[in-house]
Motif scaffolding. Structure first.
Motif, PDB file in Angstrom:
ATOM      1  N   ASP A   1      11.923  63.400  75.111  1.00 14.16           N
ATOM      2  CA  ASP A   1      11.003  61.511  75.433  1.00 14.16           C
ATOM      3  C   ASP A   1      10.069  61.149  75.425  1.00 14.16           C
ATOM      4  OD1 ASP A   1      14.615  61.767  75.957  1.00 14.16           O
ATOM      5  OD2 ASP A   1      13.503  61.877  77.771  1.00 14.16           O
ATOM      6  N   TYR A   2       9.221  61.856  74.110  1.00  8.45           N
ATOM      7  CA  TYR A   2       8.494  61.833  74.140  1.00  8.45           C
ATOM      8  C   TYR A   2       7.906  60.465  73.501  1.00  8.45           C
ATOM      9  CZ  TYR A   2       3.732  61.620  71.130  1.00  8.45           C
ATOM     10  OH  TYR A   2       2.953  61.063  70.650  1.00  8.45           O
ATOM     11  N   ASP A   3       6.750  59.329  74.468  1.00  5.73           N
ATOM     12  CA  ASP A   3       6.472  58.333  74.129  1.00  5.73           C
ATOM     13  C   ASP A   3       5.858  58.233  72.382  1.00  5.73           C
ATOM     14  OD1 ASP A   3       5.762  55.531  73.783  1.00  5.73           O
ATOM     15  OD2 ASP A   3       4.336  55.720  74.802  1.00  5.73           O
ATOM     16  N   TRP A   4       6.243  58.234  71.444  1.00  3.38           N
ATOM     17  CA  TRP A   4       6.017  57.988  70.196  1.00  3.38           C
ATOM     18  C   TRP A   4       4.613  56.410  69.802  1.00  3.38           C
ATOM     19  CZ3 TRP A   4       7.289  61.027  66.766  1.00  3.38           C
ATOM     20  CH2 TRP A   4       8.235  62.330  67.190  1.00  3.38           C
ATOM     21  N   SER A   5       4.637  55.793  70.633  1.00  2.35           N
ATOM     22  CA  SER A   5       3.921  54.123  70.568  1.00  2.35           C
ATOM     23  C   SER A   5       2.577  54.876  71.477  1.00  2.35           C
ATOM     24  CB  SER A   5       3.925  53.647  71.277  1.00  2.35           C
ATOM     25  OG  SER A   5       4.589  53.604  73.043  1.00  2.35           O
ATOM     26  N   SER A   6       2.777  56.401  71.838  1.00  3.61           N
ATOM     27  CA  SER A   6       1.408  56.782  72.454  1.00  3.61           C
ATOM     28  C   SER A   6       0.407  57.450  71.377  1.00  3.61           C
ATOM     29  CB  SER A   6       1.589  57.510  73.570  1.00  3.61           C
ATOM     30  OG  SER A   6       2.264  58.575  72.132  1.00  3.61           O
ATOM     31  N   GLY A   7       0.402  58.177  70.423  1.00  3.22           N
ATOM     32  CA  GLY A   7      -0.296  57.960  69.844  1.00  3.22           C
ATOM     33  C   GLY A   7      -1.022  59.397  69.967  1.00  3.22           C
ATOM     34  N   GLU A   8      -0.647  60.224  70.312  1.00  6.24           N
ATOM     35  CA  GLU A   8      -1.229  61.607  71.430  1.00  6.24           C
ATOM     36  C   GLU A   8      -1.120  62.188  70.538  1.00  6.24           C
ATOM     37  OE1 GLU A   8      -1.482  64.475  75.353  1.00  6.24           O
ATOM     38  OE2 GLU A   8       0.381  62.670  75.160  1.00  6.24           O
ATOM     39  N   PHE A   9      -0.191  62.492  69.453  1.00  5.00           N
ATOM     40  CA  PHE A   9      -0.257  63.766  69.002  1.00  5.00           C
ATOM     41  C   PHE A   9       0.315  63.259  67.074  1.00  5.00           C
ATOM     42  CE2 PHE A   9       0.714  66.159  73.201  1.00  5.00           C
ATOM     43  CZ  PHE A   9      -0.753  66.424  73.542  1.00  5.00           C
ATOM     44  N   SER A  10      -0.460  63.965  66.403  1.00  2.00           N
ATOM     45  CA  SER A  10       0.904  63.271  65.344  1.00  2.00           C
ATOM     46  C   SER A  10       1.973  63.272  65.266  1.00  2.00           C
ATOM     47  CB  SER A  10       0.281  64.876  64.765  1.00  2.00           C
ATOM     48  OG  SER A  10       1.474  64.618  63.236  1.00  2.00           O
ATOM     49  N   SER A  11       2.756  62.461  64.409  1.00  4.90           N
ATOM     50  CA  SER A  11       4.270  61.884  64.522  1.00  4.90           C
ATOM     51  C   SER A  11       4.639  62.082  63.176  1.00  4.90           C
ATOM     52  CB  SER A  11       4.676  60.731  65.716  1.00  4.90           C
ATOM     53  OG  SER A  11       3.261  59.532  64.455  1.00  4.90           O
ATOM     54  N   TRP A  12       3.813  62.733  61.918  1.00  2.00           N
ATOM     55  CA  TRP A  12       4.344  62.846  60.640  1.00  2.00           C
ATOM     56  C   TRP A  12       5.860  63.326  60.172  1.00  2.00           C
ATOM     57  CZ3 TRP A  12       2.459  59.034  56.898  1.00  2.00           C
ATOM     58  CH2 TRP A  12       1.136  58.636  57.667  1.00  2.00           C
ATOM     59  N   THR A  13       7.075  62.637  59.438  1.00  2.00           N
ATOM     60  CA  THR A  13       7.787  63.502  58.996  1.00  2.00           C
ATOM     61  C   THR A  13       7.507  63.077  57.343  1.00  2.00           C
ATOM     62  OG1 THR A  13       9.075  61.743  59.553  1.00  2.00           O
ATOM     63  CG2 THR A  13       9.185  63.468  61.086  1.00  2.00           C
ATOM     64  N   GLU A  14       7.928  64.023  56.847  1.00  2.00           N
ATOM     65  CA  GLU A  14       8.335  63.656  55.000  1.00  2.00           C
ATOM     66  C   GLU A  14       9.649  63.350  54.882  1.00  2.00           C
ATOM     67  OE1 GLU A  14       9.176  66.892  52.012  1.00  2.00           O
ATOM     68  OE2 GLU A  14       7.387  66.431  52.671  1.00  2.00           O
ATOM     69  N   SER A  15      10.358  62.543  54.050  1.00  2.00           N
ATOM     70  CA  SER A  15      12.105  61.844  53.527  1.00  2.00           C
ATOM     71  C   SER A  15      12.240  63.341  52.825  1.00  2.00           C
ATOM     72  CB  SER A  15      11.817  60.788  52.607  1.00  2.00           C
ATOM     73  OG  SER A  15      13.060  60.404  52.424  1.00  2.00           O
ATOM     74  N   THR A  16      14.291  63.248  53.327  1.00  2.00           N
ATOM     75  CA  THR A  16      14.600  64.110  52.318  1.00  2.00           C
ATOM     76  C   THR A  16      15.181  63.638  51.479  1.00  2.00           C
ATOM     77  OG1 THR A  16      17.003  63.698  53.437  1.00  2.00           O
ATOM     78  CG2 THR A  16      15.366  65.272  54.453  1.00  2.00           C
ATOM     79  N   TRP A  17      14.990  63.910  50.226  1.00  2.00           N
ATOM     80  CA  TRP A  17      15.738  63.317  49.103  1.00  2.00           C
ATOM     81  C   TRP A  17      16.713  64.729  47.786  1.00  2.00           C
ATOM     82  CZ3 TRP A  17      10.790  65.069  49.187  1.00  2.00           C
ATOM     83  CH2 TRP A  17       9.794  66.724  47.818  1.00  2.00           C
ATOM     84  N   ALA A  18      17.451  64.037  47.330  1.00  2.00           N
ATOM     85  CA  ALA A  18      18.347  64.353  46.723  1.00  2.00           C
ATOM     86  C   ALA A  18      18.482  65.033  45.239  1.00  2.00           C
ATOM     87  CB  ALA A  18      19.880  63.689  46.477  1.00  2.00           C
ATOM     88  N   GLU A  19      16.853  64.003  44.246  1.00  2.00           N
ATOM     89  CA  GLU A  19      17.084  64.667  43.119  1.00  2.00           C
ATOM     90  C   GLU A  19      15.628  63.822  42.925  1.00  2.00           C
ATOM     91  OE1 GLU A  19      19.441  63.602  39.387  1.00  2.00           O
ATOM     92  OE2 GLU A  19      20.190  63.047  40.977  1.00  2.00           O
ATOM     93  N   MET A  20      14.579  65.164  42.116  1.00  2.00           N
ATOM     94  CA  MET A  20      13.723  64.225  41.824  1.00  2.00           C
ATOM     95  C   MET A  20      13.455  64.077  40.249  1.00  2.00           C
ATOM     96  SD  MET A  20       9.630  63.519  43.087  1.00  2.00           S
ATOM     97  CE  MET A  20       9.788  63.141  44.599  1.00  2.00           C
TER      98      MET A  20
END
Length: 691
Positions: free
Chosen positions: A618-637
């Motif tokens: 239940d991390y508070d995503w609005s806190s900005g305490e820790f990095s929250s970066w994710t990368e999107s998935t994709w099928a082909e490029m």
């Protein structure tokens, strides 16, 4: 009969081959190889990067060598949507915003031209103040230091169309020839004829922000078990110069607890807008300097001297630092919880000593070192005796390099993570910049060997003189020796007066490994087998479940440089009794003796470099305490070229198709309604029995 069988077999084989062949609809495309795409990342508040439409974005090719060429299609184009193909020097925030607002562009292709190489003075799409939300306040501002003055921030823009970068000149010429043949004339009548076009496929499944993407990915559904995004992360690397335990036998050891540590650290990752990185100045020069310092200290500083001084040296390489200091945040999080270097054990365990931040007496971070003008700058915020003494040691041990003290100044680095949580943390940063980066290609595809003027000499110990004294190799060798001698003096309280020197040919080879050929002598010496593809190692942090080979070979190299030889190499080397304190590997004796294998005992390991935000319930995503970066998935490029028919041709095609369909319905109805006349039923030759 035999001839008939032969023909039948031949036709069967041909039909099978055709069955596995290319589909008819794909035969109209010509694949463009060697393309690197822009993709989407997300954090707690927004999304950045690029995405195509679900089936791919298509558009008419228009080669733009100048800004006037681009303006022509934006204001006078008659056959939108277009996909401009232009040199990288035109890729600026102003032009991208113009493309977005025009609504006439469905994609963009960048390439590197000869005039771009000569004229490109800067190319950095990072922020002017990198990691602004995770760095200490007021360490980057117009009143003080703007660390990345040429940064455009494009890396963090949300671009509604796909962008690809092409480095292969042959593929660029293929596109230009098609443009000249079909597109580059009579622009007013383009809409009335077939045009050479591109299809850019790079559809991203994630959208909005990390919290939304994680929620969608966690929805349990057998009908749609797709994961839409993954946390950015990899592994941090750590190694100690000498063992963290004592004992004559590997399986009968006890932790050494009354020890403080000097940490020598560097970042491990870089990034760019595209699925391709190099990172020559940042982070490769810092990594190579750290590895060289480790090798040199192993040569000059014995285990008895560290035991007497009750100080050991830890080497750390943090991953994911580009994206709000992922690696260092996780390292500090583990240290504060008593989970470093081993998780899930008590302070009184008999495996390894638990290391906390207060056990670190001095933290030395090696930043960018690519500027070889013999000036380096020592940055720090905490002005204490330990830092001042070490700075003085750097100055007295230096004969060639000039160190300048830049107090109350802190460029973006992992040290920010520690100081934000522990204001008295004794840390400093050594870099080649004072108030702004000398690296004008920071976090871009052009931060390559050319940017740092690196040339590989492939020298041996006997002919090391062929490496010029003013080269990057000698600069890093000199810096490593100065830092090593200063750390030696810090631990032993006396100056180093031995004959140990840094091997400049090893520095040359290490740079070659990261920037040009991963199948280099150093990686051959690790004896891990396998073969890498040619080109720079990919130093992008990636996602948490994908193995990053750059991290693997760097960890093994650090282990090799700090390890102890316990015998000749053999099949039983890795079967030695071991615990968490040691690992055993067969490795070459040196890069000059690749065929001489020894068994090494090393104190090296990796820890998770995944943000604590993904571990805390239940991390508070609005806190900005820790990095929250994710990368999107994709099928082909991928990128494909095709000839798009004119509007009249398309209308004629659909009209013929409709007429053919209606005509076929009429014929089928006619045949069916008169089937009794057209197809006379056969009468039975005999009456059925038992009628």
């Amino acid at each position: 009969m035999a001839f008939t069988k032969t023909v039948f077999i031949f036709l069967t084989i041909q039909s099978i081959n055709k069955g596995f062949g290319e589909r008819t609809k794909d035969q109209m495309y010509d694949n463009i190889d060697g393309s690197s795409g822009c993709y989407r990342r997300l954090n707690a508040t927004h999304q950045i990067g690029c995405s195509s439409k679900r089936g791919g974005s298509t558009g008419v090719i228009h080669v733009c060598e100048t800004l006037d060429d681009l303006n022509h299609i934006l204001y006078n184009g008659t056959a939108p949507p277009y996909i401009p193909v232009m040199p990288a020097r035109l890729f600026t925030m102003k032009i991208v915003q113009k493309l977005i607002n025009s609504k006439k562009v469905s994609g963009l292709v960048l390439h590197l031209s000869n005039d771009t190489i000569k004229s490109l003075d800067h190319f950095s799409h990072e922020y002017q103040c990198p990691n602004p939300l995770s760095s200490i306040a007021d360490t980057c501002s117009s009143k003080g230091s703007i660390w990345n003055p040429y940064g455009t921030g494009l890396l963090y823009a949300d671009i509604p169309f796909p962008i690809f970068y092409l480095e292969n000149e042959d593929e660029v010429m293929k596109i230009k020839k098609c443009f000249e043949k079909f597109n580059n004339f009579s622009y007013n009548t383009q809409v009335d004829r077939s045009l050479c076009s591109l299809e850019l496929k790079a559809f991203m499944y994630a959208t909005t922000n990390t919290q939304t993407c994680r929620r969608r990915s966690n929805i349990a559904s057998n009908m749609n078990p797709m994961k839409f995004c993954d946390p950015l992360g990899d592994s941090n690397i750590w190694a100690s110069l000498h063992p963290l335990v004592e004992g004559s036998k590997s399986n009968e050891t006890k932790p050494i607890r009354d020890t403080s540590y000097i940490v020598v650290a560097a970042r491990m990752d870089t990034t760019s807008m595209f699925d391709r990185t190099s990172g020559a100045n940042s982070p490769v020069t810092g990594i190579v300097t750290l590895l060289t310092v480790a090798k040199y200290l192993k040569q000059i500083l014995g285990v008895n001297e560290t035991r007497e001084g009750k100080r050991n040296i830890l080497f750390m390489l943090f991953n994911g630092e580009t994206y709000d200091y992922i690696g260092s945040q996780r390292m500090l999080y583990d240290m504060l919880r008593g989970d470093f270097p081993i998780r899930g054990v008590s302070e009184a365990n008999d495996i390894l000593p638990i290391i906390h931040p207060e056990n670190i007496s001095l933290y030395i971070e090696l930043s960018q070192m690519g500027n070889t003008n013999n000036d380096l700058f020592v940055h720090y915020l905490v002005d204490n005796e330990e830092i001042n003494e070490f700075y003085n040691k750097l100055q007295t041990n230096s004969r060639v390099v000039k160190f300048q003290n830049v107090s109350t100044s802190l460029p973006p680095a992992s040290l920010h993570t520690f100081l934000k949580n522990i204001s008295t943390f004794p840390g400093l940063i050594i870099s080649d910049h004072k108030s702004s980066y000398t690296n004008h290609f920071y976090n871009s595809i052009f931060d390559n060997s050319t940017n740092i003027q690196y040339q590989y000499y492939n020298a041996s110990d006997d002919d090391s003189q062929q490496i010029p004294n003013d080269s990057l190799q000698y600069f890093i060798a000199n810096v490593s020796e100065i830092i090593g001698n200063s750390i030696f003096e810090e631990i032993t309280k006396k100056k180093y007066d031995g004959n140990g020197t840094v091997d400049v040919t090893l520095v040359d080879e290490l740079l070659h490994c990261y920037l040009e050929d991963p199948n280099c002598k150093v990686h051959q010496a690790l004896r891990k087998g396998g073969k890498f593809s040619n080109g720079p190692l990919n130093l992008y942090v990636g996602v948490d479940h994908v193995i990053n080979y750059a991290t693997t070979v760097t960890a093994l190299t650090l282990g090799w440089f700090t390890g102890d030889i316990v015998g000749d190499g053999n099949v039983n080397c890795t079967n030695h009794p071991r615990n968490y304190a040691f690992k055993f590997y067969n490795m070459s004796k040196s890069i000059q003796q690749l065929n001489t294998t020894k068994c090494y005992k090393i104190t090296m390991n990796t820890t998770e470099a995944i943000s604590p935000a993904f571990l805390i319930p239940d991390y508070d995503w609005s806190s900005g305490e820790f990095s929250s970066w994710t990368e999107s998935t994709w099928a082909e490029m991928n990128v494909r070229m095709f000839l798009k028919p004119s509007a009249a041709h398309e209308k004629m095609t659909i009209a013929i198709g409709c007429i053919s369909m209606i005509f076929s319905f009429v014929i089928v109805y006619f045949v069916k309604s008169r089937s009794l006349i057209l197809f006379t039923p056969l009468s039975a030759t005999e009456s059925p029995t038992n009628c």
